[in-house]
Design a protein around this motif. Structure first.
Motif, PDB file in Angstrom:
ATOM      1  N   TRP A   8      -9.228  -7.053-131.189  1.00  0.00           N
ATOM      2  CA  TRP A   8     -10.687  -7.167-131.275  1.00  0.00           C
ATOM      3  C   TRP A   8     -11.394  -6.224-130.313  1.00  0.00           C
ATOM      4  CZ3 TRP A   8     -13.498  -8.618-127.020  1.00  0.00           C
ATOM      5  CH2 TRP A   8     -12.784  -9.205-125.967  1.00  0.00           C
ATOM      6  N   VAL A   9     -10.798  -5.954-129.161  1.00  0.00           N
ATOM      7  CA  VAL A   9     -11.442  -5.037-128.211  1.00  0.00           C
ATOM      8  C   VAL A   9     -11.576  -3.651-128.837  1.00  0.00           C
ATOM      9  CG1 VAL A   9     -11.222  -3.857-125.999  1.00  0.00           C
ATOM     10  CG2 VAL A   9     -10.693  -6.290-126.169  1.00  0.00           C
ATOM     11  N   ALA A  10     -10.492  -3.174-129.443  1.00  0.00           N
ATOM     12  CA  ALA A  10     -10.510  -1.855-130.069  1.00  0.00           C
ATOM     13  C   ALA A  10     -11.535  -1.792-131.205  1.00  0.00           C
ATOM     14  CB  ALA A  10      -9.117  -1.498-130.593  1.00  0.00           C
ATOM     15  N   ILE A  11     -11.524  -2.812-132.061  1.00  0.00           N
ATOM     16  CA  ILE A  11     -12.438  -2.833-133.202  1.00  0.00           C
ATOM     17  C   ILE A  11     -13.881  -2.927-132.734  1.00  0.00           C
ATOM     18  CG2 ILE A  11     -13.150  -4.144-135.232  1.00  0.00           C
ATOM     19  CD1 ILE A  11     -10.207  -4.929-135.599  1.00  0.00           C
ATOM     20  N   ALA A  12     -14.143  -3.791-131.756  1.00  0.00           N
ATOM     21  CA  ALA A  12     -15.515  -3.971-131.272  1.00  0.00           C
ATOM     22  C   ALA A  12     -16.046  -2.698-130.624  1.00  0.00           C
ATOM     23  CB  ALA A  12     -15.573  -5.129-130.283  1.00  0.00           C
ATOM     24  N   LEU A  13     -15.208  -2.004-129.851  1.00  0.00           N
ATOM     25  CA  LEU A  13     -15.626  -0.748-129.235  1.00  0.00           C
ATOM     26  C   LEU A  13     -15.951   0.295-130.302  1.00  0.00           C
ATOM     27  CD1 LEU A  13     -13.136  -0.439-126.242  1.00  0.00           C
ATOM     28  CD2 LEU A  13     -15.623  -0.652-126.081  1.00  0.00           C
ATOM     29  N   ALA A  14     -15.077   0.391-131.319  1.00  0.00           N
ATOM     30  CA  ALA A  14     -15.290   1.376-132.377  1.00  0.00           C
ATOM     31  C   ALA A  14     -16.572   1.086-133.159  1.00  0.00           C
ATOM     32  CB  ALA A  14     -14.091   1.400-133.320  1.00  0.00           C
ATOM     33  N   VAL A  15     -16.788  -0.169-133.497  1.00  0.00           N
ATOM     34  CA  VAL A  15     -17.943  -0.547-134.313  1.00  0.00           C
ATOM     35  C   VAL A  15     -19.252  -0.372-133.536  1.00  0.00           C
ATOM     36  CG1 VAL A  15     -19.102  -2.473-135.457  1.00  0.00           C
ATOM     37  CG2 VAL A  15     -16.665  -2.071-135.844  1.00  0.00           C
ATOM     38  N   THR A  16     -19.283  -0.849-132.275  1.00  0.00           N
ATOM     39  CA  THR A  16     -20.533  -0.774-131.514  1.00  0.00           C
ATOM     40  C   THR A  16     -20.933   0.677-131.239  1.00  0.00           C
ATOM     41  OG1 THR A  16     -19.264  -1.099-129.453  1.00  0.00           O
ATOM     42  CG2 THR A  16     -20.347  -3.024-130.422  1.00  0.00           C
TER      43      THR A  16
END
Length: 292
Positions: free
Chosen positions: A147-155
């Motif tokens: 989730w950290v990777a996905i959240a960083l990419a999306v934001t």
């Protein structure tokens, strides 16, 4: 085009080395670091606006609903991105931040298709599928979605999209973004200091100065990034973005000692292949003669 490339390279190179910067404050809570980062970033850009005598133009940002909403969205997305990044770095998840920023170009491309109506080839769609496979493998192996990777990419992709759609003056846009977040950040810092839970006073004088300089370390890459977004296509900015996660990954493995297991290698390999496929497809497309 050349100026845009220089701006993009500078911003992403500095972002790649930022884990070393934030690790200096590993004893501080992430929310407190974020508060200082926002406040001192605003102070830095305020000095620039004052020197360039542009305070009178700042109100033009809020004259239309579109630009106001864009500034609010930019402020929200970049603040969330900063917090996630600081938290991840100081909790030994630098490799996951690297994965997130490897994913970021492909997420940016996907948003460009959805919101900007850009067209992709079959090979470019294949690259996005490969990246999704890599994330899925990591999720299966560790029993949870990264989730950290996905959240960083999306934001960060949403921040870039909002900047692209807003089309605001670079310095004034950045001032507006930090201005929107600054009262909340300053209020939070005052509150924790009054409650005796703030850690700023316990820092050494040198670290206090370094933390104050986080305004420049934050604002300058954002300024260069915004300039590159004005001068380059969104897809090209996404390609240059590879510099940042590569730098962070090398730091995590060789300097910070994070394990790079076989499972992570497989997941990263899918992302790398996806980036190669997308880059080659984009290069071949750019070589085709233009048609009317």
């Amino acid at each position: 085009m050349k100026k845009g490339i220089i701006y993009a390279v500078l911003s992403y190179l500095i972002w790649g080395f930022l884990p070393l910067y934030w690790r200096l404050f590993q004893a501080m809570p992430a929310w407190e670091i974020l508060g200082h980062r926002i406040v001192w970033a605003f102070v830095f850009v305020a000095v620039l606006v004052t020197c360039s005598r542009q305070w009178g133009r700042l109100k033009t940002i809020f004259l239309s609903t579109k630009s106001t909403v864009a500034v609010v969205l930019c402020s929200f997305f970049i603040s969330m991105n900063w917090f996630l990044f600081i938290w991840a770095v100081n909790n030994n998840h630098v490799l996951e931040t690297s994965l997130g920023y490897y994913m970021n170009p492909l997420i940016s491309v996907l948003f460009a298709v959805i919101f900007l109506k850009e067209k992709l080839s079959a090979w470019q769609w294949a690259s996005i599928l490969l990246a999704g496979t890599g994330v899925g493998i990591m999720a299966v192996q560790y029993g949870q979605v990264p989730w950290v990777a996905i959240a960083l990419a999306v934001t960060f992709s949403l921040y870039g999209l909002a900047k692209k759609l807003a089309g605001l003056d670079v310095l004034l846009g950045l001032t507006g973004e930090t201005l929107m977040a600054m009262p909340v950040a300053l209020g939070y810092l005052i509150y924790i200091q009054s409650q005796g839970t703030g850690t700023f006073a316990s820092l050494s004088p040198l670290l206090m100065i370094v933390l104050l300089l986080s305004g420049a370390a934050t604002a300058m890459p954002l300024f260069w990034f915004a300039k590159s977004m004005q001068l380059l296509p969104l897809s090209m900015v996404g390609f240059i973005q590879y510099i940042s996660p590569t730098t962070s990954m090398l730091l995590a493995v060789f300097l910070l000692g994070e394990p790079f297991s076989q499972g992570r290698l497989v997941s990263f390999s899918f992302i790398w292949v996806a980036l190669i496929v997308y880059s080659v497809a984009g290069f071949r497309k750019s070589r085709l003669p233009a048609t009317n």
